[in-house]
Design a protein around this motif. Structure first.
Motif, PDB file in Angstrom:
ATOM      1  N   ASP A 177      -4.246   7.387   3.672  1.00 11.82           N
ATOM      2  CA  ASP A 177      -5.594   7.731   3.200  1.00 11.82           C
ATOM      3  C   ASP A 177      -6.149   6.707   2.214  1.00 11.82           C
ATOM      4  N   LYS A 178      -5.360   5.656   1.924  1.00 13.86           N
ATOM      5  CA  LYS A 178      -5.774   4.709   0.887  1.00 13.86           C
ATOM      6  C   LYS A 178      -6.743   3.635   1.385  1.00 13.86           C
ATOM      7  N   PHE A 179      -7.062   3.653   2.677  1.00 17.03           N
ATOM      8  CA  PHE A 179      -7.895   2.575   3.232  1.00 17.03           C
ATOM      9  C   PHE A 179      -9.292   3.101   3.557  1.00 17.03           C
ATOM     10  N   ASP A 180     -10.235   2.154   3.723  1.00 10.66           N
ATOM     11  CA  ASP A 180     -11.591   2.611   4.059  1.00 10.66           C
ATOM     12  C   ASP A 180     -11.748   2.814   5.570  1.00 10.66           C
ATOM     13  N   PHE A 181     -10.620   2.793   6.301  1.00 11.42           N
ATOM     14  CA  PHE A 181     -10.626   3.115   7.739  1.00 11.42           C
ATOM     15  C   PHE A 181      -9.402   3.980   8.002  1.00 11.42           C
ATOM     16  N   ASP A 182      -9.382   4.606   9.162  1.00  7.78           N
ATOM     17  CA  ASP A 182      -8.232   5.428   9.535  1.00  7.78           C
ATOM     18  C   ASP A 182      -7.199   4.518  10.208  1.00  7.78           C
ATOM     19  N   PRO A 183      -5.997   4.392   9.664  1.00 12.98           N
ATOM     20  CA  PRO A 183      -5.026   3.449  10.233  1.00 12.98           C
ATOM     21  C   PRO A 183      -4.632   3.773  11.680  1.00 12.98           C
ATOM     22  N   LEU A 184      -4.894   4.976  12.130  1.00 15.72           N
ATOM     23  CA  LEU A 184      -4.583   5.302  13.530  1.00 15.72           C
ATOM     24  C   LEU A 184      -5.787   5.056  14.445  1.00 15.72           C
ATOM     25  N   ASP A 185      -6.877   4.551  13.878  1.00 14.55           N
ATOM     26  CA  ASP A 185      -8.095   4.284  14.651  1.00 14.55           C
ATOM     27  C   ASP A 185      -7.921   2.963  15.390  1.00 14.55           C
ATOM     28  N   VAL A 186      -7.863   3.030  16.712  1.00 11.87           N
ATOM     29  CA  VAL A 186      -7.550   1.858  17.535  1.00 11.87           C
ATOM     30  C   VAL A 186      -8.737   0.883  17.613  1.00 11.87           C
ATOM     31  N   THR A 187      -9.881   1.255  17.018  1.00 15.57           N
ATOM     32  CA  THR A 187     -11.018   0.317  16.974  1.00 15.57           C
ATOM     33  C   THR A 187     -10.980  -0.534  15.703  1.00 15.57           C
ATOM     34  N   LYS A 188      -9.908  -0.395  14.912  1.00 16.75           N
ATOM     35  CA  LYS A 188      -9.814  -1.134  13.639  1.00 16.75           C
ATOM     36  C   LYS A 188      -8.561  -2.009  13.608  1.00 16.75           C
ATOM     37  N   ILE A 189      -8.698  -3.167  12.927  1.00 15.24           N
ATOM     38  CA  ILE A 189      -7.483  -3.944  12.645  1.00 15.24           C
ATOM     39  C   ILE A 189      -6.950  -3.536  11.276  1.00 15.24           C
ATOM     40  N   TRP A 190      -5.686  -3.841  11.037  1.00 15.61           N
ATOM     41  CA  TRP A 190      -5.118  -3.678   9.699  1.00 15.61           C
ATOM     42  C   TRP A 190      -5.234  -5.051   9.008  1.00 15.61           C
ATOM     43  N   PRO A 191      -5.977  -5.135   7.892  1.00 16.77           N
ATOM     44  CA  PRO A 191      -6.157  -6.456   7.250  1.00 16.77           C
ATOM     45  C   PRO A 191      -4.812  -7.095   6.886  1.00 16.77           C
ATOM     46  N   GLU A 192      -4.653  -8.355   7.300  1.00 16.64           N
ATOM     47  CA  GLU A 192      -3.351  -9.016   7.106  1.00 16.64           C
ATOM     48  C   GLU A 192      -3.120  -9.421   5.660  1.00 16.64           C
ATOM     49  N   ASP A 193      -4.200  -9.510   4.848  1.00 15.42           N
ATOM     50  CA  ASP A 193      -3.970  -9.851   3.431  1.00 15.42           C
ATOM     51  C   ASP A 193      -3.374  -8.644   2.692  1.00 15.42           C
ATOM     52  N   ILE A 194      -3.621  -7.438   3.185  1.00 19.72           N
ATOM     53  CA  ILE A 194      -3.064  -6.245   2.527  1.00 19.72           C
ATOM     54  C   ILE A 194      -1.738  -5.844   3.186  1.00 19.72           C
ATOM     55  N   LEU A 195      -1.704  -5.959   4.507  1.00 19.65           N
ATOM     56  CA  LEU A 195      -0.501  -5.566   5.265  1.00 19.65           C
ATOM     57  C   LEU A 195      -0.025  -6.802   6.030  1.00 19.65           C
ATOM     58  N   PRO A 196       0.777  -7.655   5.383  1.00 23.81           N
ATOM     59  CA  PRO A 196       1.088  -8.975   5.962  1.00 23.81           C
ATOM     60  C   PRO A 196       1.957  -8.896   7.223  1.00 23.81           C
ATOM     61  N   LEU A 197       1.852  -9.957   8.021  1.00 20.57           N
ATOM     62  CA  LEU A 197       2.675 -10.061   9.227  1.00 20.57           C
ATOM     63  C   LEU A 197       4.114 -10.386   8.826  1.00 20.57           C
ATOM     64  N   GLN A 198       5.057  -9.672   9.422  1.00 23.63           N
ATOM     65  CA  GLN A 198       6.479  -9.969   9.155  1.00 23.63           C
ATOM     66  C   GLN A 198       7.121 -10.428  10.459  1.00 23.63           C
ATOM     67  N   PRO A 199       7.839 -11.558  10.452  1.00 19.22           N
ATOM     68  CA  PRO A 199       8.455 -12.040  11.693  1.00 19.22           C
ATOM     69  C   PRO A 199       9.619 -11.154  12.127  1.00 19.22           C
ATOM     70  N   VAL A 200       9.776 -11.015  13.447  1.00 18.39           N
ATOM     71  CA  VAL A 200      10.854 -10.173  13.992  1.00 18.39           C
ATOM     72  C   VAL A 200      11.678 -10.918  15.031  1.00 18.39           C
ATOM     73  N   GLY A 201      10.992 -11.617  15.956  1.00 20.93           N
ATOM     74  CA  GLY A 201      11.773 -12.228  17.031  1.00 20.93           C
ATOM     75  C   GLY A 201      10.934 -13.155  17.878  1.00 20.93           C
ATOM     76  N   ARG A 202      11.510 -13.554  19.010  1.00 21.05           N
ATOM     77  CA  ARG A 202      10.789 -14.447  19.909  1.00 21.05           C
ATOM     78  C   ARG A 202      10.974 -13.998  21.349  1.00 21.05           C
ATOM     79  N   LEU A 203       9.940 -14.240  22.120  1.00 18.61           N
ATOM     80  CA  LEU A 203       9.919 -13.887  23.546  1.00 18.61           C
ATOM     81  C   LEU A 203       9.851 -15.187  24.314  1.00 18.61           C
ATOM     82  N   VAL A 204      10.790 -15.402  25.229  1.00 16.96           N
ATOM     83  CA  VAL A 204      10.818 -16.638  26.007  1.00 16.96           C
ATOM     84  C   VAL A 204      10.767 -16.273  27.484  1.00 16.96           C
ATOM     85  N   LEU A 205       9.861 -16.878  28.229  1.00 12.99           N
ATOM     86  CA  LEU A 205       9.776 -16.642  29.674  1.00 12.99           C
ATOM     87  C   LEU A 205      10.376 -17.846  30.383  1.00 12.99           C
ATOM     88  N   ASN A 206      11.565 -17.651  30.953  1.00 17.01           N
ATOM     89  CA  ASN A 206      12.271 -18.790  31.556  1.00 17.01           C
ATOM     90  C   ASN A 206      12.610 -18.575  33.028  1.00 17.01           C
TER      91      ASN A 206
END
Ligand code: HEM
Length: 492
Positions: free
Chosen positions: A280-309
């Motif tokens: 409820d802390k944001f000016d949008f609903d986080p489950l609203d699929v028409t909105k992005i989550w701002p990356e400056d507030i919720l930063p991207l965290q690396p997880v893995g890599r996808l390789v098509l070989n």
């Protein structure tokens, strides 16, 4: 055993031609006739079988995302997130999981050009040790609508006019004039990224909010992002006409050529996470699929890599019969209450039972690669060999038991039954921010595309005015530009 390889029946190896029943065929080029010139006899079993197979070769194409291509490879964990999820395939850096990925366009038919201005599908099937996880995403982080009940309408509007079979913007902009929440997705559709150069040079997004569940039972909301290591590249409108005019399958060819020459496409997977207590802390609903989550507030965290070989061995078996389903999640990853996602959990299996038949999950490309067991059986085209006599559960004679319980979301749901809109609509802020983040040339190309679409003769004055009003609320100067070019006096 090679987990990627499609295997036909083991007896499919005669060195000579046969009927489907295995009988030798000594002449596969002449029909059985009376005399040299005919007529042809109905008793020519092989002729009838051959033609009957041929006339049934086509299956229904996907109702959306009909045009696409798949490729195989692996996903490798590069960063430890085992404290965030108990998903087995994310258990430790270095763990690899076989995948098949299908890229697609959304609106047009199976053989349509791959240069259309359209969203691109980016669907990944992870064959994990705990079952298949399908991350069925797009190259846009957002979608036009919030509720699955609107999906048939949005698709009808985007698809060609049912009377003329021509895609027409007067219909699209009429329908979407009721959807100010679609503005942010238009900031991808009508932006330069609306025509990716090919499938290798585009981003992918899980789009919806999902839930990560840790061993401890702690949950986090999560969004998934794929970033291509070769960068993002697009075609200009003019280039698209040339590329598509020369080869309507240019992106399929690009993917095939890149993999065949050892230039394996690769994407990095990032996540954004959010504590559900903060929703409820944001000016949008986080489950609203028409909105992005701002990356400056919720930063991207690396997880893995996808390789098509690996290229596919057979287009029909591994692309046309491939069936993704956002309902397929694994322990440690769960849905959220996003209303669009909830509808998708139903829609994919339902269409695939129609498109491929009730046993579509037995097809080699769709079947789990791990051990699996249940009593769902028989039905059309069932080809699983089963020799057990106990096909009910529970049984004192069958050793199969319930699997061990795994942690799942503890989030409690309660409320009245109702049909309603979400509370925090906030439709204009993020589209305005995205527009202002572009340089002036990119802004100009966006304006030009919108002016062209709104200039279609059947777009009414009312619809033009509504769109100008929407874009003005996102960014005043954008609204003014549109109004001037369209010669409309804004009535706001
Ligand atoms: C394909 C329905 C929203 C991404 C499909 C198909 C259906 C469908 C029926 C064809 C599947 C098949 O025949 O195998 C829906 C419904 C939606 C929805 C009812 C909304 C409630 C979305 C959204 C995304 C998306 C929001 C992006 C996150 C895809 C992709 C495919 C697809 C990538 C192609 C999968 C493949 O490559 O086979 N959708 N869809 N869809 N959809 Fe959706």
């Amino acid at each position: 055993m090679d987990p990627y390889k499609y295997r036909p029946s083991s007896a499919y190896n005669a060195p000579f031609y046969t009927t489907n029943g295995g009988t030798p065929v000594s002449n596969n080029i002449s029909s059985l006739t009376i005399g040299e010139r005919g007529p042809v006899l109905l008793e020519d079993y092989h002729l009838i079988e051959k033609v009957a197979n041929f006339t049934r070769e086509r299956i229904p194409e996907r109702v959306v995302h009909a045009r696409g291509i798949s490729a195989k490879g692996f996903f490798e964990v590069t960063h430890d997130i085992s404290n965030l999820t108990c998903a087995d395939f994310l258990r430790a850096p270095g763990v690899q999981t076989p995948v098949i990925v299908r890229f697609s366009t959304v609106v047009h038919e199976r053989a349509s050009p791959e240069t259309m201005r359209d969203i691109r599908g980016f669907a990944v099937k992870f064959y994990t040790r705990e079952g298949n996880f399908d991350l069925v995403g797009n190259n846009t982080p957002v979608f036009f609508i919030r509720d699955g009940i609107q999906f048939p309408d949005v698709v009808h509007a985007l698809k060609p006019n049912p009377k003329t079979n021509i895609q027409e913007y007067w219909r699209i902009l009429d329908y979407m004039s009721h959807l100010p929440e679609s503005l942010l997705t238009w900031c991808w559709m009508f932006d330069d990224v609306g025509i990716p150069q090919d499938y290798r040079h585009m981003e992918g997004f899980g789009v919806h909010t999902y839930t990560l569940v840790a061993k401890s039972g702690k949950v986090l909301f999560v969004k998934f992002h794929w970033k291509p290591t070769c960068g993002i590249k697009n075609l200009t409108d003019e280039e698209a006409k040339v590329v598509g005019g020369a080869n309507h399958s240019h992106a399929t060819k690009d993917l095939h050529d890149a993999i065949s020459s050892g230039n394996y496409p690769e994407w990095k997977l990032f996540i954004q996470t959010m504590d559900p207590a903060d929703e409820d802390k944001f000016d949008f609903d986080p489950l609203d699929v028409t909105k992005i989550w701002p990356e400056d507030i919720l930063p991207l965290q690396p997880v893995g890599r996808l390789v098509l070989n690996r290229t596919i061995d057979n287009f029909f078996n591994e692309t046309e019969q491939l069936a993704f389903n956002p309902g397929l999640v694994v322990p440690g990853i769960y849905y959220s209450d996003d209303k669009l996602l909830q509808c998708r959990i139903f829609a994919y299996g339902d269409t695939q039972r129609h498109r491929l038949g009730p046993n579509y999950l037995q097809l080699p490309v769709n079947a789990p690669k791990c051990a699996h067991h249940n009593n769902h059986h028989e039905g059309f085209m069932n080809f699983m060999h089963r020799d057990e006599e106990v096909n009910y559960f529970p049984s004192r004679l069958d050793p199969v038991r319930h699997a061990e319980k795994y942690p799942t979301t503890p989030i409690v749901c309660s409320g009245n039954r109702e049909k309603c809109f979400i509370g925090k609509e906030n439709n204009f802020k993020q589209p305005g921010e995205r527009y202002r983040s572009w340089d002036s040339d990119r802004q100009e190309r966006f304006v030009k595309r919108f002016v062209e679409a709104l200039s279609e003769p059947r777009v009414t004055h009312e619809i033009r005015s509504i769109w100008i009003s929407y874009w003005s609320q996102a960014d005043k100067s954008l609204g003014q530009k549109l109004a001037t070019r369209l010669n409309v006096r804004p009535n706001f």
